[in-house]
Design an enzyme around this catalytic site. Sequence first.
Site, PDB file in Angstrom:
ATOM      1  N   TYR A 241      23.673  39.728  37.304  1.00 19.12           N
ATOM      2  CA  TYR A 241      24.602  39.134  38.259  1.00 19.12           C
ATOM      3  C   TYR A 241      24.115  37.733  38.606  1.00 19.12           C
ATOM      4  O   TYR A 241      22.962  37.396  38.339  1.00 19.12           O
ATOM      5  CB  TYR A 241      24.818  39.998  39.510  1.00 19.12           C
ATOM      6  CG  TYR A 241      23.562  40.485  40.203  1.00 19.12           C
ATOM      7  CD1 TYR A 241      22.932  39.718  41.170  1.00 19.12           C
ATOM      8  CD2 TYR A 241      23.025  41.736  39.905  1.00 19.12           C
ATOM      9  CE1 TYR A 241      21.791  40.172  41.818  1.00 19.12           C
ATOM     10  CE2 TYR A 241      21.887  42.194  40.538  1.00 19.12           C
ATOM     11  CZ  TYR A 241      21.273  41.417  41.499  1.00 19.12           C
ATOM     12  OH  TYR A 241      20.155  41.866  42.133  1.00 19.12           O
ATOM     13  N   HIS A 289      18.705  37.082  36.607  1.00 17.49           N
ATOM     14  CA  HIS A 289      19.822  36.124  36.556  1.00 17.49           C
ATOM     15  C   HIS A 289      19.804  35.282  35.275  1.00 17.49           C
ATOM     16  O   HIS A 289      18.737  34.959  34.761  1.00 17.49           O
ATOM     17  CB  HIS A 289      19.753  35.198  37.770  1.00 17.49           C
ATOM     18  CG  HIS A 289      19.564  35.940  39.051  1.00 17.49           C
ATOM     19  ND1 HIS A 289      20.491  36.838  39.514  1.00 17.49           N
ATOM     20  CD2 HIS A 289      18.544  35.951  39.943  1.00 17.49           C
ATOM     21  CE1 HIS A 289      20.053  37.361  40.636  1.00 17.49           C
ATOM     22  NE2 HIS A 289      18.866  36.845  40.918  1.00 17.49           N
TER      23      HIS A 289
END
Length: 313
Positions: A241, A289
């Site tokens: 995410y 990430h």
Amino acid sequence: MNSKVRVIIFLLCVTGISVFLNGHVLGRYSKYFFQLQDTSPCACEKCLSEDDLNFFNKSVEPFLSANYILSEDTFNWWKRLQNEARNFSTYKTTVDRLFQMFPPGPDVKEPSPDLCRTCAVVGNSRNLKGSHYGPLIDVNDIIMRINFGHTKGFEADVGTRTTHQIMYPESAMDLDNNSTHLVLIPFKIKDLEWLLKAFPTGKSYGPVKSKIKANKDLVMLINPAFMRYVHEVWLEKKGKYPSTGFMAFVLALHICDEVHVFGFGADKYRNWSHYWEKLKDSNLKTGPHPGTDEYRIIQKVAEQQKIKFYTGW
Ligand code: C5P
């Protein structure tokens, strides 16, 4: 003087006068002239507008509000981020309780032809050290800092003002100013519950900060649908995410007319090291990430001259 010479002098004079009128008079009054038919959405020299960026979808609400309805489909996307086990109905009840305690709508200035909403998004990169960006950051209307991003001791490089501190419970810190907005990015229902508990009673869960010093009337909540949009549209589902910093970057594109980006970029070992400390984990990289993709996207938007990207030293 014969008539031929007179004609040439006359023509030269006419040309001179029209050049003067074009350059000076029209130039001076062009602002007034063009203002009459001005359709500019903001008062900046250049405004970020919907058709300016490929991935822009202004219809996605960046913040939750009391009357916003999240779809169950998006809730199911969101609950996978940090393995939420509880159901949609618990989510809805918790959000309802939050809006009994915090402002029912976000405190955001709407765009206006009379306003130039300038913003600085300040990531925590070590490339800020020695940058002397402080004054460039401080002149903006909105200054967003992220997680443990702070100013004390680093004013020359990172500035002194903070209007929005973007955090989640594990990265929460007290705000030293009563006028700073606490912006929560929730990754699970527990994060929403943390907010309910961290203000009045000071009781909370686990290793996270149990009490928070912040202005209750300035709390804002990031919408899970906005998180999903950043992940699916901006990052094309890369990484687990988006990072908090990248979400702050896209948020700025949505609520500002002019965006200045500071403090993004890994060190030479590709780690996300911070401006205030020596990295403890030399294998940190960019966590879950897609750091390299995020950086490239910011670079690309800057190349299109939609934002100003200050890449540090
Ligand atoms: O490290 P932390 O997550 O607190 O930093 C805030 C944000 O700043 C990150 O989410 C990331 O987007 C950005 N960052 C960066 N380069 C670094 C450190 C942080 O781009 N070296």
